[in-house]
Design a protein around this motif. Sequence first.
Motif, PDB file in Angstrom:
ATOM      1  N   LEU A 197       0.829  -1.209   0.000  1.00 17.35           N
ATOM      2  CA  LEU A 197       0.000   0.000   0.000  1.00 17.35           C
ATOM      3  C   LEU A 197       0.862   1.257   0.000  1.00 17.35           C
ATOM      4  O   LEU A 197       0.534   2.247  -0.649  1.00 17.35           O
TER       5      LEU A 197
ATOM      6  N   GLN B 129     -19.577  -0.013  -6.855  1.00 13.70           N
ATOM      7  CA  GLN B 129     -18.640   0.353  -5.796  1.00 13.70           C
ATOM      8  C   GLN B 129     -18.980  -0.387  -4.496  1.00 13.70           C
ATOM      9  O   GLN B 129     -18.091  -0.762  -3.740  1.00 13.70           O
TER      10      GLN B 129
ATOM     11  N   GLN C 219     -17.332  -3.596  -4.579  1.00 11.22           N
ATOM     12  CA  GLN C 219     -15.884  -3.471  -4.311  1.00 11.22           C
ATOM     13  C   GLN C 219     -15.632  -3.319  -2.804  1.00 11.22           C
ATOM     14  O   GLN C 219     -14.735  -3.921  -2.237  1.00 11.22           O
ATOM     15  N   TYR C 220     -16.435  -2.461  -2.188  1.00 12.98           N
ATOM     16  CA  TYR C 220     -16.230  -2.192  -0.759  1.00 12.98           C
ATOM     17  C   TYR C 220     -16.498  -3.447   0.075  1.00 12.98           C
ATOM     18  O   TYR C 220     -15.805  -3.711   1.042  1.00 12.98           O
TER      19      TYR C 220
ATOM     20  N   LEU D 292     -13.548  -5.624  -0.270  1.00 16.79           N
ATOM     21  CA  LEU D 292     -12.448  -5.043   0.501  1.00 16.79           C
ATOM     22  C   LEU D 292     -12.626  -5.351   1.986  1.00 16.79           C
ATOM     23  O   LEU D 292     -11.680  -5.783   2.671  1.00 16.79           O
TER      24      LEU D 292
ATOM     25  N   GLY E  27     -10.020   0.030   5.035  1.00 20.22           N
ATOM     26  CA  GLY E  27      -9.791  -0.133   3.596  1.00 20.22           C
ATOM     27  C   GLY E  27     -10.243   1.084   2.806  1.00 20.22           C
ATOM     28  O   GLY E  27      -9.517   1.597   1.946  1.00 20.22           O
TER      29      GLY E  27
ATOM     30  N   LEU F 212      -7.967   3.742   0.463  1.00 17.94           N
ATOM     31  CA  LEU F 212      -8.329   3.864  -0.947  1.00 17.94           C
ATOM     32  C   LEU F 212      -8.609   5.315  -1.326  1.00 17.94           C
ATOM     33  O   LEU F 212      -8.141   5.820  -2.354  1.00 17.94           O
ATOM     34  N   THR F 213      -9.342   5.999  -0.459  1.00 23.35           N
ATOM     35  CA  THR F 213      -9.775   7.358  -0.768  1.00 23.35           C
ATOM     36  C   THR F 213      -8.594   8.319  -0.855  1.00 23.35           C
ATOM     37  O   THR F 213      -8.539   9.158  -1.747  1.00 23.35           O
TER      38      THR F 213
ATOM     39  N   GLN G 103      -0.485  -2.832 -10.452  1.00 23.77           N
ATOM     40  CA  GLN G 103      -1.462  -3.728  -9.840  1.00 23.77           C
ATOM     41  C   GLN G 103      -1.789  -4.918 -10.736  1.00 23.77           C
ATOM     42  O   GLN G 103      -1.937  -6.032 -10.269  1.00 23.77           O
TER      43      GLN G 103
ATOM     44  N   MET H 167      -8.794  -2.051  -5.622  1.00 21.47           N
ATOM     45  CA  MET H 167      -8.419  -0.633  -5.696  1.00 21.47           C
ATOM     46  C   MET H 167      -8.470  -0.087  -7.115  1.00 21.47           C
ATOM     47  O   MET H 167      -8.944   1.013  -7.355  1.00 21.47           O
TER      48      MET H 167
ATOM     49  N   SER I  88     -12.081   0.427  -8.041  1.00 23.83           N
ATOM     50  CA  SER I  88     -12.708   1.454  -7.213  1.00 23.83           C
ATOM     51  C   SER I  88     -12.309   2.847  -7.655  1.00 23.83           C
ATOM     52  O   SER I  88     -13.137   3.738  -7.758  1.00 23.83           O
ATOM     53  N   GLU I  89     -11.014   3.017  -7.916  1.00 23.27           N
ATOM     54  CA  GLU I  89     -10.566   4.368  -8.273  1.00 23.27           C
ATOM     55  C   GLU I  89     -11.201   4.818  -9.590  1.00 23.27           C
ATOM     56  O   GLU I  89     -11.598   5.958  -9.732  1.00 23.27           O
TER      57      GLU I  89
END
Lengths: 41, 503
Positions: B14, B137, B140-141, B144, B163, B167-168, B186, B336, B339-340
């Motif tokens: 990370l 999303q 994804q969360y 995560l 998490g 990510l944010t 990644q 990630m 999500s991004e």
Amino acid sequence: MFGIPIFTGFMVFIFWPLVLVASLLWGHFAFKHEEENEWTR
Amino acid sequence: MDKMIILIIGILYLIVILVIGIWSSRKQKDMSTFYIGGRSFGPWLVALAISSTTMSGYGFVGLPAIAYENGYIIIMLGIFATAGIFVSFLVLAKPLRKISEKFGSLTISDLLETRYNSKAVRVVTALAILGGAIGYQMAQYKALGNMLQTVLGVRYEVALFIGVAILTVYVVAGGMISAVWTDFIQMIIMVAGSLIVFFGGLRLVGGFSQMNRELTQINPDLTQAFHTNGGSMTIFIFLSYFLLYMIGQQAQPHVVTKFYMIRKLSMLKWAAFIAALTYGLTVLLWFSGPFTRILVERGEMAAPASADLVVPTFITTYFHPVIAGLLFAAVMAAIMSTSEAFLLLASSSVVRDIYQQVIKKGKELPPKKELSLSRWVTLATVALTFLLSLNPPDLVGWLGNASWGLFVASLLPAVSIGIWWKRATRQAALVSTILGFSLSLILYILKVKGIYTPQLDTGAIAFIISTLSFVIVSYLTKNEKSELFSHEDPRIQADKLVIENKQ
């Protein structure tokens, strides 16, 4: 073969690799024009 | 001790990703670099960004869970999605890249406004994208949260908070340049991780043939491409997956906007192959579902408490902590990278397509204001999705599948058919988007509530209806000229001149 039904085997061992071959061939033929243009620019 | 090592490797990973995020954010000057990286990337970067965005937490955590329960039908989904990457290059790569250059489009909604010359189409598709992005999303969360819950040994809610916070920070800091660079790293980790899990798992179960024999003994449907012995994933689901993943891949807005980013058109030559190959390799990780099923049936492993815990439990149980740490990083990478892309998508929908067009009546915002507004919207989306993910309604896999279907049903006709078919009209785009969005949402809710479960996948039904409505309404309404088709390719014009002269 490998203990899976024929159709599953077809999808995994023939269809899947064919997709990759197709994407390779397409890339090479589809962009010939652009490549020539970029070289002569 | 084992968990400590996994954690340390995860944290190191990370940190590396954060450093890249911060480094690349220094290069970020305006909105064009924030959203599409200033059209400056080469084939490897774009291809790996496409495959890593497609392979999400939904893919890495959710689909192995469904494969654990249903077997090879989910591998079929992966095969269709690999083919879908190629199909989306075939249909959209060239036109999207050209249109982006010519008309300055940064998002799918920009493109649709140019195509249909209509602000209404822009706003409606932006709303559909926002709705789908929030659903996706959530998947994804949840993935995560489930992953960190297993490794940290804390409650799901705490794991989710940690998490999401990490990510944010780097999405808000970096924007798309960091997203593309981190996607690249990644995806390499994801491919390596998938290969380790696949070959390691094969060794555990005693080889490919042995795995298939045992799966057939447990339930013959597990090795079928679709269930024929009373299972729920029948040929209708197989056909639905063909429609949604092979044809529908091109309607995933987080994936196709990547076509805008390539430096030169000719670089797409290699990108399709690299993207399909790397995606196909990561699909091998989904075999962790069948592997776990066999080990549980043999009594060598305790059944995971929830299907969504299949991958984290399998990894932490059977791999050396250092390898498990890397695999954990690979799953985090999958979550990630998607999500991004979604956070950027949601913020661009709200700022560029809804706020700027509806509230500011189309007035350009100063670049600095737009950038800071995008960051605030990203934060708001994160907070909303976090709250929704605290108590998600479904397994990761089904949530992801529903959101994927929602994008296909609401966007594919307007984008893919509209780009190629001159007869398509703005009314048709509006009707098909609204119909596709609402139908896929309503049918999914009815399915989750147990009120109505159709034989086809809910997204596929909505997609078929929205496509039919698009064609029918196009024929019923008046055709208008579109800017998109106003300038023909100079080569075609030259050919026409030659023919006219001969006549």
